[in-house]
Design a protein around this motif. Structure first.
Motif, PDB file in Angstrom:
ATOM      1  N   ALA A   1     -33.993  13.695 -12.936  1.00  0.00           N
ATOM      2  CA  ALA A   1     -34.096  12.514 -12.074  1.00  0.00           C
ATOM      3  C   ALA A   1     -34.525  11.281 -12.869  1.00  0.00           C
ATOM      4  O   ALA A   1     -33.982  10.187 -12.683  1.00  0.00           O
ATOM      5  CB  ALA A   1     -35.081  12.794 -10.939  1.00  0.00           C
ATOM      6  N   LEU A   2     -35.490  11.443 -13.774  1.00  0.00           N
ATOM      7  CA  LEU A   2     -35.932  10.317 -14.595  1.00  0.00           C
ATOM      8  C   LEU A   2     -34.822   9.822 -15.518  1.00  0.00           C
ATOM      9  O   LEU A   2     -34.612   8.607 -15.667  1.00  0.00           O
ATOM     10  CB  LEU A   2     -37.157  10.724 -15.409  1.00  0.00           C
ATOM     11  N   ALA A   3     -34.102  10.755 -16.147  1.00  0.00           N
ATOM     12  CA  ALA A   3     -33.022  10.364 -17.058  1.00  0.00           C
ATOM     13  C   ALA A   3     -31.922   9.624 -16.304  1.00  0.00           C
ATOM     14  O   ALA A   3     -31.382   8.620 -16.789  1.00  0.00           O
ATOM     15  CB  ALA A   3     -32.461  11.598 -17.754  1.00  0.00           C
ATOM     16  N   THR A   4     -31.585  10.097 -15.103  1.00  0.00           N
ATOM     17  CA  THR A   4     -30.554   9.421 -14.311  1.00  0.00           C
ATOM     18  C   THR A   4     -31.010   8.033 -13.887  1.00  0.00           C
ATOM     19  O   THR A   4     -30.230   7.070 -13.922  1.00  0.00           O
ATOM     20  CB  THR A   4     -30.213  10.267 -13.085  1.00  0.00           C
ATOM     21  N   GLY A   5     -32.271   7.917 -13.481  1.00  0.00           N
ATOM     22  CA  GLY A   5     -32.780   6.603 -13.097  1.00  0.00           C
ATOM     23  C   GLY A   5     -32.764   5.606 -14.243  1.00  0.00           C
ATOM     24  O   GLY A   5     -32.374   4.445 -14.063  1.00  0.00           O
ATOM     25  N   LEU A   6     -33.153   6.046 -15.425  1.00  0.00           N
ATOM     26  CA  LEU A   6     -33.112   5.157 -16.589  1.00  0.00           C
ATOM     27  C   LEU A   6     -31.685   4.780 -16.947  1.00  0.00           C
ATOM     28  O   LEU A   6     -31.415   3.637 -17.362  1.00  0.00           O
ATOM     29  CB  LEU A   6     -33.800   5.842 -17.777  1.00  0.00           C
TER      30      LEU A   6
ATOM     31  N   GLY B   1     -27.485  10.530 -20.042  1.00  0.00           N
ATOM     32  CA  GLY B   1     -28.595  11.101 -19.294  1.00  0.00           C
ATOM     33  C   GLY B   1     -28.469  12.602 -19.120  1.00  0.00           C
ATOM     34  O   GLY B   1     -29.457  13.344 -19.186  1.00  0.00           O
ATOM     35  N   LEU B   2     -27.242  13.091 -18.928  1.00  0.00           N
ATOM     36  CA  LEU B   2     -27.033  14.531 -18.824  1.00  0.00           C
ATOM     37  C   LEU B   2     -27.325  15.221 -20.150  1.00  0.00           C
ATOM     38  O   LEU B   2     -27.854  16.339 -20.177  1.00  0.00           O
ATOM     39  CB  LEU B   2     -25.593  14.816 -18.387  1.00  0.00           C
ATOM     40  N   PHE B   3     -26.981  14.576 -21.252  1.00  0.00           N
ATOM     41  CA  PHE B   3     -27.280  15.153 -22.564  1.00  0.00           C
ATOM     42  C   PHE B   3     -28.787  15.264 -22.785  1.00  0.00           C
ATOM     43  O   PHE B   3     -29.250  16.204 -23.436  1.00  0.00           O
ATOM     44  CB  PHE B   3     -26.651  14.305 -23.673  1.00  0.00           C
TER      45      PHE B   3
ATOM     46  N   PRO C   1     -27.597  13.059  -6.866  1.00  0.00           N
ATOM     47  CA  PRO C   1     -28.700  14.034  -6.934  1.00  0.00           C
ATOM     48  C   PRO C   1     -28.218  15.454  -7.193  1.00  0.00           C
ATOM     49  O   PRO C   1     -28.911  16.241  -7.848  1.00  0.00           O
ATOM     50  CB  PRO C   1     -29.354  13.913  -5.554  1.00  0.00           C
ATOM     51  N   LEU C   2     -27.030  15.799  -6.685  1.00  0.00           N
ATOM     52  CA  LEU C   2     -26.500  17.146  -6.918  1.00  0.00           C
ATOM     53  C   LEU C   2     -26.201  17.370  -8.394  1.00  0.00           C
ATOM     54  O   LEU C   2     -26.480  18.443  -8.950  1.00  0.00           O
ATOM     55  CB  LEU C   2     -25.246  17.353  -6.075  1.00  0.00           C
TER      56      LEU C   2
END
Length: 601
Positions: free
Chosen positions: A292-297, A242-244, A414-415
């Protein structure tokens, strides 16, 4: 439910702080936004007091930053992100067009990264399916070198050789899907090498779990076992994936510049340089939402893959002793790096010889000379001292911060998303606005963002480790939280996260020097590695040695970092006989009596 609401509020507060910090950027930097906007609009026009006053009045700068920020925020619910200070056009359509280009590039680059990661870990999957993964590292040094290659250098080589000289693919512009291939390769190959190394680090433990051994004993096909092992390891990598996603969207500034791609990263950087606040704020807000969307997925994917096991505490640990590497490799790499530095230190990195410009490697100049006749070996060696020491210091700080924040996922989640949404160049501009440009600016800028991938990795591993069977049993025996953290969780998670930090060491070294080249740190003629690459890039066709020498040393550093990571192993558990000592038994607080529910039966 309450925790989810709290996480959403925390995420909203962080996004608001980021947008407000960007809105205050011109005033924090003590520069006149009217002068910057005037130069961006028409560089030939004289900056007279009357002209600057007219620009301020037209932009509303006399009302102050809080009024402008409030006006911008008030228009967001209506889909109005303001007008560009430079072009006067609506901001939102331009930002969305740039986002579309970046998302297309990110999708193709992510596909390249997944294929590359599969190639890096293919040998481990094959050996594990054949029950021949004997504890040695299946991944070779080639993936380490690939992960250490600078993206803008790879992009320059692909554009020059494949695009211009061979003419196989278009090198400049953005007119269709085939224009995405070369920039996607430049972005996806290093990212895939990092993901592949992280996956390769976990596969041996997955194949050693009881379910894999039982499946092999029952005669299940090796390919089926390999698929299950891959599914077992992927959830720990999803946060970094997700960070990528965000990094490939907003952090691909150099690649977008080289290939002339109108992406979001390039648009945001140009707006930051020109102090076009409405565009800069809209771009940063879009990146935060995307994070936020990438982390949620990623969390949904992890829950779909191993959700019941996480809930029931039925996992086995993946973080036993890692695969060992051949000891000769880190010794050989360290010797080569030491020889390069030792031979170059006695030479003068600033000595000019215009009669020896762009000379090829020779006995007098083993790495050749650059466009000013300076010895490339001397500049590489002297640049190694500052670059390596700063990169090691920042890696240590990032590792410590990543592990500590990984222990607090509700605070750090979130940070991490917000920090990862800020490209390093934009972070450097914010730091320079507050602290001013200087040698410490790149250090602070890189340190601000370097901990985020490590915190995401540590949080994902800790979440799985807390759901393991042996931890549930230890907790049932009465072990307290501090004992579990000290004796079980940290020894299991620290080695893989430390290996991850070593894997990112070359990237930190390059980011430090690259920010210096952008005028946010050390200035020429400083012999930093990123400066060497950027200064000699225009002469890559005439004098390839001037670019290949620092790139090779950087790749050598990456190979050394990854192969040396094999020494970071989880401490061996004491034998049962050793655990009978009073000190160990006292550390576990066993319950003095059975629970009430047991006595009532």
């Amino acid at each position: 439910m309450r925790s989810r609401v709290g996480a959403l509020l925390w995420r909203a507060v962080l996004a608001a702080l980021l947008v407000c910090g960007i809105g205050l950027l011109p005033w924090l930097s003590h520069t006149d936004p009217a002068l910057t906007v005037l130069k961006a609009r028409s560089a030939d026009r004289d900056a007279t007091p009357e002209v600057l006053a007219a620009v301020r009045a037209g932009l509303g700068l006399d009302d102050g930053p809080l009024h402008l920020l409030g006006q911008w925020l008030a228009g967001l619910p209506r889909g109005d992100a303001g007008r560009s200070w430079i072009s006067g056009a609506d901001v939102l359509p331009g930002v969305l067009d740039a986002l579309g280009a970046s998302l297309l590039l990110m999708t193709v680059a992510l596909a390249v990264a997944v294929v590359t990661a599969a190639g890096v870990s293919a040998r481990a999957l094959y050996l594990g399916s054949r029950r021949r993964l004997d504890g040695r590292s299946a991944g070779g040094s080639g993936s380490a070198v690939l992960a250490a290659l600078p993206e803008f250098l790879t992009a320059s080589v692909l554009a020059t050789v494949v695009g211009v000289q061979w003419g196989w693919l278009p090198a400049l512009g953005w007119y269709g899907p085939q224009w995405t291939v070369l920039p996607a390769l430049a972005l996806g190959l290093p990212a895939g090498a990092v993901l592949g190394r992280l996956l390769d680090d976990q596969l041996p433990a997955a194949f050693a779990e009881p379910w894999a051994q039982a499946a092999a004993a029952r005669g299940l096909p090796g390919r089926s076992i390999a698929r299950k092992a891959l599914r077992r390891c992927v959830p720990g990598l999803l946060p970094n994936l997700g960070l990528f996603v965000v990094g490939l969207t907003g952090g691909s500034v150099a690649v977008e510049q080289i290939f002339d791609i109108p992406g979001l990263g390039r648009t945001t950087l140009q707006a930051a340089i020109a102090q076009d606040l409405p565009v800069l704020q809209a771009g940063a807000l879009v990146l935060v939402v995307l994070a936020a969307l990438a982390t949620g997925l990623a969390r949904l994917g992890a829950r779909w893959l191993i959700g019941p096991a996480l809930r029931d505490g039925a996992l086995h640990t993946l973080h036993g002793p890692p695969p060992t590497v051949r000891r000769i490799l880190p010794i050989a790499y360290s010797l080569l790096l030491s020889v390069v530095i030792g031979l170059g230190l006695p030479r003068d990195p600033l000595a000019l010889d215009t009669a020896a410009r762009l000379r090829p490697p020779s006995a007098a100049h083993p790495f050749g000379t650059d466009a000013l006749g300076r010895d490339v070996l001397a500049r590489v060696a002297h640049g190694a001292l500052d670059t390596l020491l700063l990169a090691l210091a920042i890696s240590a700080i990032a590792l410590t911060a990543g592990v500590l924040l990984g222990l607090l996922p509700r605070l750090s989640g979130p940070l991490v998303d917000t920090v990862n949404a800020v490209p390093p160049v934009l972070a450097a501009l914010l730091v320079a606005a507050v602290w001013g440009s200087g040698p410490t600016t790149p250090v602070l800028a890189v340190a601000v963002v370097a901990w985020a991938p490590l915190a995401a990795h540590a949080s994902a591993l800790l979440r799985q480790e807390r759901a393991t069977v042996h931890l549930t049993a230890t907790r049932a025996l009465g072990a307290g939280p501090w004992y579990l953290l000290r004796s079980e969780l940290l020894p299991a998670v620290l080695p893989p996260v430390a290996r991850h930090a070593l894997l990112r060491l070359p990237g930190i070294a390059l980011a430090l020097a690259s920010l210096g080249f952008l005028g946010l740190g050390a200035q020429p003629p400083s012999p930093e590695w990123g400066l060497l690459l950027a200064e000699n890039q225009p002469y890559a066709e005439r004098a390839p040695w001037a670019v290949l020498a620092p790139a090779t040393v950087l790749a050598l550093l990456g190979a050394l970092a990854v192969t040396a990571a094999g020494a970071l192993r989880r401490p061996r558990r004491r034998r049962t006989a050793d655990l009978d000592s009073p000190s160990e038994l006292d550390a576990v607080e066993l319950p003095s009596s059975p629970p009430e529910s047991v006595r009532s039966r």
